[in-house]
Design a protein around this motif. Structure first.
Motif, mmCIF file in Angstrom:
data_model
loop_
_atom_site.group_PDB
_atom_site.id
_atom_site.type_symbol
_atom_site.label_atom_id
_atom_site.label_comp_id
_atom_site.label_asym_id
_atom_site.label_seq_id
_atom_site.Cartn_x
_atom_site.Cartn_y
_atom_site.Cartn_z
ATOM 1 N N PHE A 23 0.834 -1.205 0.000
ATOM 2 C CA PHE A 23 0.000 0.000 0.000
ATOM 3 C C PHE A 23 0.866 1.250 0.000
ATOM 4 C CE2 PHE A 23 -4.530 -1.080 1.511
ATOM 5 C CZ PHE A 23 -4.555 -2.218 0.740
ATOM 6 N N SER A 24 1.904 1.257 0.815
ATOM 7 C CA SER A 24 2.789 2.413 0.883
ATOM 8 C C SER A 24 3.462 2.664 -0.466
ATOM 9 C CB SER A 24 3.845 2.189 1.968
ATOM 10 O OG SER A 24 4.756 3.258 1.993
ATOM 11 N N THR A 25 3.929 1.605 -1.082
ATOM 12 C CA THR A 25 4.583 1.717 -2.390
ATOM 13 C C THR A 25 3.604 2.213 -3.441
ATOM 14 O OG1 THR A 25 6.155 -0.019 -1.811
ATOM 15 C CG2 THR A 25 5.881 0.450 -4.160
ATOM 16 N N ALA A 26 2.386 1.666 -3.444
ATOM 17 C CA ALA A 26 1.380 2.079 -4.423
ATOM 18 C C ALA A 26 0.982 3.539 -4.214
ATOM 19 C CB ALA A 26 0.160 1.170 -4.340
ATOM 20 N N ARG A 27 0.840 3.941 -2.953
ATOM 21 C CA ARG A 27 0.528 5.353 -2.678
ATOM 22 C C ARG A 27 1.658 6.251 -3.171
ATOM 23 N NH1 ARG A 27 -1.591 3.297 2.193
ATOM 24 N NH2 ARG A 27 0.382 3.725 3.236
ATOM 25 N N HIS A 28 2.885 5.849 -2.911
ATOM 26 C CA HIS A 28 4.049 6.630 -3.341
ATOM 27 C C HIS A 28 4.060 6.817 -4.861
ATOM 28 C CE1 HIS A 28 8.131 8.163 -3.433
ATOM 29 N NE2 HIS A 28 8.420 7.265 -4.354
ATOM 30 N N HIS A 29 3.679 5.771 -5.583
ATOM 31 C CA HIS A 29 3.664 5.822 -7.051
ATOM 32 C C HIS A 29 2.338 6.334 -7.615
ATOM 33 C CE1 HIS A 29 7.531 3.888 -7.633
ATOM 34 N NE2 HIS A 29 7.197 2.971 -6.738
ATOM 35 N N GLY A 30 1.360 6.593 -6.734
ATOM 36 C CA GLY A 30 0.046 7.028 -7.213
ATOM 37 C C GLY A 30 -0.624 5.976 -8.075
ATOM 38 N N ASP A 31 -0.445 4.723 -7.712
ATOM 39 C CA ASP A 31 -0.895 3.596 -8.531
ATOM 40 C C ASP A 31 -2.293 3.129 -8.124
ATOM 41 O OD1 ASP A 31 -1.118 1.380 -10.125
ATOM 42 O OD2 ASP A 31 0.740 0.434 -9.434
ATOM 43 N N ILE A 32 -3.306 3.842 -8.584
ATOM 44 C CA ILE A 32 -4.690 3.493 -8.261
ATOM 45 C C ILE A 32 -5.065 2.136 -8.840
ATOM 46 C CG2 ILE A 32 -5.730 4.678 -10.240
ATOM 47 C CD1 ILE A 32 -7.187 4.723 -6.729
#
Length: 100
Positions: A23-32
């Motif tokens: 989740f942290s990685t996806a949030r960092h990349h803006g990966d909806i």
């Protein structure tokens, strides 16, 4: 891939830690897209597939998404845990440098 030390390091982590890191990685990349794909793996997600995207279904879709999100973040992953765990590991292998 199972001989990959990064995979082995990730596979040794508890599912909750994998979830938090993914989740942290996806949030960092803006990966909806990552989050949408995860919601599709949840048991109640099959109920949302029947929506026809009309404006009358928007409220229902939002309610369903919120219910799915609560179920997902409630850590009671049930039968979906192996698939979600694999998704977390796969995502982290593709997007995060494992530092262990």
């Amino acid at each position: 891939m199972t001989n990959d030390p990064r995979f082995q390091a990730l596979d040794g982590l508890p599912t909750e830690e994998l979830r938090q890191r993914a989740f942290s990685t996806a949030r960092h990349h803006g990966d909806i897209r990552f989050f949408v794909d995860l919601l599709r793996h949840l048991p109640a997600a099959s109920d949302t597939e029947r929506l026809d995207n009309s404006t009358g279904d928007i409220g229902l879709a939002v309610d369903d998404a919120v219910a799915l999100w609560r179920e997902f973040t409630g850590h009671g992953l049930g039968d979906a845990e192996p698939v979600l765990r694999a998704s977390f590991i796969d995502y982290l292998l593709k997007h995060e440098a494992v530092e262990h």
